[in-house]
Design a protein around this motif. Sequence first.
Motif, PDB file in Angstrom:
ATOM      1  N   SER B  51      39.959  44.708  39.694  1.00 11.97           N
ATOM      2  CA  SER B  51      39.474  45.728  40.623  1.00 11.97           C
ATOM      3  C   SER B  51      38.090  45.365  41.166  1.00 11.97           C
ATOM      4  N   THR B  52      37.465  44.355  40.563  1.00  6.41           N
ATOM      5  CA  THR B  52      36.124  43.925  40.965  1.00  6.41           C
ATOM      6  C   THR B  52      36.146  42.621  41.746  1.00  6.41           C
ATOM      7  N   LEU B  53      37.042  41.720  41.323  1.00  4.40           N
ATOM      8  CA  LEU B  53      37.017  40.343  41.828  1.00  4.40           C
ATOM      9  C   LEU B  53      38.401  39.872  42.246  1.00  4.40           C
ATOM     10  N   GLU B 212      29.650  32.036  34.336  1.00  2.00           N
ATOM     11  CA  GLU B 212      28.358  32.727  34.359  1.00  2.00           C
ATOM     12  C   GLU B 212      27.739  32.642  35.758  1.00  2.00           C
ATOM     13  N   ALA B 213      27.788  31.434  36.362  1.00  2.00           N
ATOM     14  CA  ALA B 213      27.211  31.246  37.705  1.00  2.00           C
ATOM     15  C   ALA B 213      27.928  32.122  38.728  1.00  2.00           C
ATOM     16  N   ILE B 214      29.241  32.226  38.602  1.00  2.14           N
ATOM     17  CA  ILE B 214      30.029  33.047  39.528  1.00  2.14           C
ATOM     18  C   ILE B 214      29.612  34.512  39.426  1.00  2.14           C
ATOM     19  N   GLY B 215      29.543  35.008  38.206  1.00  5.22           N
ATOM     20  CA  GLY B 215      29.151  36.409  37.999  1.00  5.22           C
ATOM     21  C   GLY B 215      27.777  36.698  38.579  1.00  5.22           C
ATOM     22  N   ARG B 216      26.869  35.785  38.328  1.00  8.37           N
ATOM     23  CA  ARG B 216      25.492  35.950  38.799  1.00  8.37           C
ATOM     24  C   ARG B 216      25.437  35.938  40.324  1.00  8.37           C
ATOM     25  N   LYS B 217      26.072  34.953  40.946  1.00  6.86           N
ATOM     26  CA  LYS B 217      26.065  34.845  42.409  1.00  6.86           C
ATOM     27  C   LYS B 217      26.661  36.071  43.074  1.00  6.86           C
ATOM     28  N   GLY B 219      26.921  38.948  41.727  1.00  8.17           N
ATOM     29  CA  GLY B 219      26.251  40.164  41.284  1.00  8.17           C
ATOM     30  C   GLY B 219      27.239  41.169  40.708  1.00  8.17           C
ATOM     31  N   ILE B 220      28.236  40.647  39.991  1.00  5.64           N
ATOM     32  CA  ILE B 220      29.193  41.586  39.388  1.00  5.64           C
ATOM     33  C   ILE B 220      29.052  41.589  37.874  1.00  5.64           C
ATOM     34  N   LEU B 221      29.434  42.718  37.303  1.00  2.17           N
ATOM     35  CA  LEU B 221      29.356  42.890  35.854  1.00  2.17           C
ATOM     36  C   LEU B 221      30.650  42.398  35.220  1.00  2.17           C
ATOM     37  N   SER B 222      30.521  41.866  34.032  1.00  4.70           N
ATOM     38  CA  SER B 222      31.712  41.500  33.279  1.00  4.70           C
ATOM     39  C   SER B 222      32.413  42.772  32.820  1.00  4.70           C
ATOM     40  N   VAL B 223      33.653  42.624  32.383  1.00  3.71           N
ATOM     41  CA  VAL B 223      34.422  43.767  31.881  1.00  3.71           C
ATOM     42  C   VAL B 223      33.638  44.498  30.793  1.00  3.71           C
ATOM     43  N   GLU B 224      33.043  43.726  29.862  1.00  2.00           N
ATOM     44  CA  GLU B 224      32.242  44.371  28.804  1.00  2.00           C
ATOM     45  C   GLU B 224      31.047  45.110  29.408  1.00  2.00           C
ATOM     46  N   GLY B 225      30.433  44.468  30.403  1.00  2.00           N
ATOM     47  CA  GLY B 225      29.285  45.082  31.062  1.00  2.00           C
ATOM     48  C   GLY B 225      29.679  46.420  31.670  1.00  2.00           C
TER      49      GLY B 225
END
Lengths: 238, 238, 238
Positions: B51-53, B212-217, B219-225
């Motif tokens: 739902s995020t990515l 990690e780089a993908i999430g940072r670029k 700006g999305i949170l991981s499922v745990e986040g």
Amino acid sequence: MTIPSVTPETPFLASNHQDSKKHLLLATTGSVATIKLPQLLTHLSQKFSPSTLTIHLLISPSSKKFLSPADLDEVSRNPLVSRLWSDADEWAFPSGVYTRECPVLHIELRKWADVLVVAPLSANTLSSIVVGRCDGLLLSVLRAWDWGEKERGGGVVVAPAMNTLMWTHPVTGGQVETLKGWGVEVLTPVSKVLACGDEGVGGMVGVEVVVEAIGRKLGILSVEGEKEKEDEAETVEG
Amino acid sequence: MTIPSVTPETPFLASNHQDSKKHLLLATTGSVATIKLPQLLTHLSQKFSPSTLTIHLLISPSSKKFLSPADLDEVSRNPLVSRLWSDADEWAFPSGVYTRECPVLHIELRKWADVLVVAPLSANTLSSIVVGRCDGLLLSVLRAWDWGEKERGGGVVVAPAMNTLMWTHPVTGGQVETLKGWGVEVLTPVSKVLACGDEGVGGMVGVEVVVEAIGRKLGILSVEGEKEKEDEAETVEG
Amino acid sequence: MTIPSVTPETPFLASNHQDSKKHLLLATTGSVATIKLPQLLTHLSQKFSPSTLTIHLLISPSSKKFLSPADLDEVSRNPLVSRLWSDADEWAFPSGVYTRECPVLHIELRKWADVLVVAPLSANTLSSIVVGRCDGLLLSVLRAWDWGEKERGGGVVVAPAMNTLMWTHPVTGGQVETLKGWGVEVLTPVSKVLACGDEGVGGMVGVEVVVEAIGRKLGILSVEGEKEKEDEAETVEG
Ligand SMILES: Cc1cc2nc3c(=O)[nH]c(=O)nc-3n(C[C@H](O)[C@H](O)[C@H](O)COP(=O)(O)O)c2cc1C
Ligand SMILES: Cc1cc2nc3c(=O)[nH]c(=O)nc-3n(C[C@H](O)[C@H](O)[C@H](O)COP(=O)(O)O)c2cc1C
Ligand SMILES: Cc1cc2nc3c(=O)[nH]c(=O)nc-3n(C[C@H](O)[C@H](O)[C@H](O)COP(=O)(O)O)c2cc1C
């Protein structure tokens, strides 16, 4: 010698081909001077013994257009030639897809070769080498060459061959200098009447010049040289 | 999720694919590290929610040689992956020839993508990008990328992966610096035992580093986040 | 005029095609602006007479995707067009393999052409020209062009056409300057709504601008110009 076909069943590993001979990887590219390959090999086999030198040929796709079936046959029967590689061999995996057991051919060839000679070197391949392009077997061997190691960097010889105007084109000079800066020995083209009828600089040096450069780079004696040495030894012994 | 086949009947328009999700265009090139694509996608789907990515894959012709049918199947069933593009799609016009109604795929993909990740990036593709070559879908997307827009220029991440000697080749350093100058994030290769048996720098960074780089670029949170944030919100509410 | 098919039986020799006409080699590359080729030729044939100007077309593989069979038919019936070349013609040797009698097509075309016009010039071909790549007929003609001879260097005209972001890409500016440094006349793209729907600089100049540049480079008068001259002469005579 018949050329072993490179079937997916027999992947090539440099470590399986260690011997006391010198290993020459001889590549042709899409210049008309490729028609001299049979002649070049004849000269080499007259000069060097199969117990001293073994050759793998690497024929670029466009250089095939300059070799007739008869030429390829002659070339493959040369006593020094033990393999004939082409671009497709790089991707001929037994299952069709790379698996962890597959050796990487351009790496194995680089490990196997003592000296790499590109004769003729086309304008197009010169350009590709300099920008680091590597979408073919020869270009990949060159991209994975040990340029840092002086001895190795010095282990590449190229014999450019092209139309005079290709040779005097604004990009050529700088690209040749770049290769020299990496340690490549460049056999500067000569002036002659070219295949296209034009006269001027751009023709490949004579095959004897290429043969001489190969012997020198590999540090091997010609058949006569060996003979003389034997004679000398006998004289000393006698 | 099954991958919608890209038939000429359904040309892709970025404007028809606007949603609240982040859009990742993930490309592979002809490095052996392409074998890690399934693993990379598994990590991504463990870390991020569909739902995020959403991910479009762009598989270069030579990288296909590193993916078995089983790999491609696994990859296409990953919940984050919604499309798989290849070079031929760029030229799949309904009538066989371009007409004014045809969208230009590399332009549409650039508009669609928030971030473009090339993992692995081969030596050959690196060279092509830097000289502005664009005779394939990935290269065309990069040639039409919005390098001027900082945010966008910063929206490209590459993970080079190659033999140590390809990495230390005289052209590589300068080409990597050029990419950095354009705003590209380069995930510098690590030292390890490579596929060819050599040991040295050139191996692709671990998949978790790419994730990690993908999430940072993006700006999305991981499922745990996301979970943590929900929990916090509940705590505040409760 | 129907286009003589280029069969291996009739190799092209510039020396067999000497006449009093001006010779234009007109090349298209893989830009969407190739769709304007029929229109460009119509303008040329309205402006110039077949007794003054003859045209050989050189259609790059990717530019064929922008020409329908109807377009190709229209183009081949244009009274100025006498040949249509494609990359395969370079390698169409009677015996399948090059022999010493075979002319070298890219050399013959360079000798034949008074002026070479690339319209449209794609981003990809621009990049290739600048690095000296020559793995296609057009690129080989350019690599063997007489850049030293001012008149000749000045005999190349290019009309770049690409997406605005391709045009503003970090490599483009320097590559265009390089061409200018070689004496190439660059018809700088204009700002307009592009095929992809974007608006900005990158569109090919209007066909009338290309036509004007061709007339100027070749130093030929338009049909009206010839008419006026005749009228003047008659006035003087009368
Ligand atoms: C008949 C013929 C002769 C050619 N001779 C040469 C030549 O002597 N030198 C050269 O650089 N290119 C020559 N070319 C052009 C190259 O074959 C072309 O640039 C090709 O793409 C080079 O391929 P490669 O360098 O990848 O092998 C010739 C082409 C043809 C059709
Ligand atoms: C088995 C095998 C493994 C290879 N591994 C790599 C690699 O790890 N990195 C690399 O840059 N090239 C590698 N290459 C060479 C590239 O596949 C080759 O340069 C190719 O043309 C790159 O294509 P692309 O960059 O257009 O995808 C490998 C080739 C083979 C056959
Ligand atoms: C529908 C479509 C339109 C394109 N339009 C352009 C364009 O206008 N300019 C450009 O530089 N490239 C354009 N491209 C990309 C080129 O076709 C691509 O880079 C190709 O490899 C160029 O080939 P060539 O320069 O060797 O002819 C387009 C591609 C597609 C599929």
